[in-house]
Write an enzyme that holds these catalytic residues in place. Sequence first.
Site, short mmCIF file in Angstrom:
data_model
loop_
_atom_site.label_atom_id
_atom_site.label_comp_id
_atom_site.label_asym_id
_atom_site.label_seq_id
_atom_site.Cartn_x
_atom_site.Cartn_y
_atom_site.Cartn_z
N GLU A 182 63.13 -55.35 -5.83
CA GLU A 182 63.69 -54.00 -5.78
C GLU A 182 63.94 -53.55 -4.34
O GLU A 182 63.40 -52.53 -3.88
CB GLU A 182 62.78 -53.02 -6.53
N GLU A 374 62.94 -57.21 -15.14
CA GLU A 374 61.95 -56.18 -15.48
C GLU A 374 62.57 -55.22 -16.47
O GLU A 374 63.71 -54.77 -16.29
CB GLU A 374 61.48 -55.37 -14.25
#
Length: 476
Positions: A182, A374
């Site tokens: 991320e 995710e």
Amino acid sequence: MSNIQFPEDFLWGGAIAANQSEGAHLAGGKGLTTVDMIPYGENRMPIKLGQVDKVTLSEDEFYPSHNAIDFYHRYKEDIALLAEMGFKVFRISIAWSRIFPKGDELEPNQAGLDFYRDVFEECKKYDIEPLVTLCHFDVPMHLVNEYGSWRNRKMIEFFSRYARTCFENYKGLVKYWLTFNEINILLASPFSGAGLLFQEGENHDQVKYQAAHHELVASALVTKIAHEVDQQNQVGCMLAGGNFYPYSCKPEDVLMAMEKDRENLFFIDVQSRGYYPSYAQKVFDNKGVVLETQEEDFEILKNTVDFISFSYYASRCASADMNAGNTSAANVVKSIKNPHLPASDWGWVIDPIGLRITMNTLYDRYQKPLFLVENGLGARDTLDDNGEVNDDYRIDYLRQHIVAMHEAMEDGVPLMGYTPWGCIDLVAASTGEMSKRYGFIYVDRDNLGNGTLNRIPKKSFHWYKKVIASNGSDLA
């Protein structure tokens, strides 16, 4: 739902991260890392956001990462449970400070290398492919204290040495790699995202975007090294995904949503295309950012990733008058609450159609294969009188998102695999809680570290096992 068919080579699995699962935070010669300094409780968020100028450990605080769920000692038991579900892939991260405890050493820590070799060999025993993130929200604290973390250009050398060490040591065991988890979260949560702390009077945007430049150069260099060490290696970037919807059809709201999407996709634009996007200079000018670069940086950036990996939990909402009073505090990425969508106990909206939109957006923009690494529902799971967790709400969430994922694939979007987050309950990165659970496997541990750490398969464990066995065609 029996008409759903996924490709034969589709990679079903799950995901965890070293800093939220391993524990044993100083075992085997490991050094302190940024997440080891982030406590549970009211001081967590100011530290994550870099709102303090120095971070030290306090005897008065509880640090969830220090013991976490003890995957370090229990990985064989845990991987056996994943194998029982039928996992084809297991996303895991390497703790940089297990391999280089301080981060700037010339030689790696053998005990750390041996630990991950054992983990990867255990995966291979069950024909599970490791998908390995090199930096998942953990920078060795020595690099923060000595160099200022990613604000310092020397980090490119340190990270490249670490990555090469991993590629060379795990050649033949690992072929799927992610550079930074991320990476866009650096802008919203600077310390947890990139180890950044600020001095009084500093232009925070200057520090963040300079650090971003160093990470982007490092990511591209490491991608090049990965391909040189082993042509079988595939390297992906990793985005905290989720489109911004305009709060209304007012042109000002649509423009704000576009700008927020660009802010989110900025890093991936560079990692996927190999150069800074056309809109970047205006962003830098507006924020008073002047990047310090070297001529070779722009040649290095041309080493683009092989695939786009991303997380998707929720969509977001933007308007021209976004401010502290009308944005949700549910996530570090600020968003206005969408009145058309339900939300989890932690305020994250549940929007499976948003996943289809995000996947189409990413593929339209980059034309590279996607990997959803995710996705999941954080919920307060409890054991019933029979010692079981009947998490039908999680099954419903995952079912809806798998259907949306498949619809995006029918739209023409290539997807390599799916690894729902926290397949084993672990410490929540956002809040440091154990009570915010995502897993198919319940772990007996509370928010203050009490519990037996026993593993108990939930109802969703048996459901997901059936999903994988049917290659996604049986979602009942």
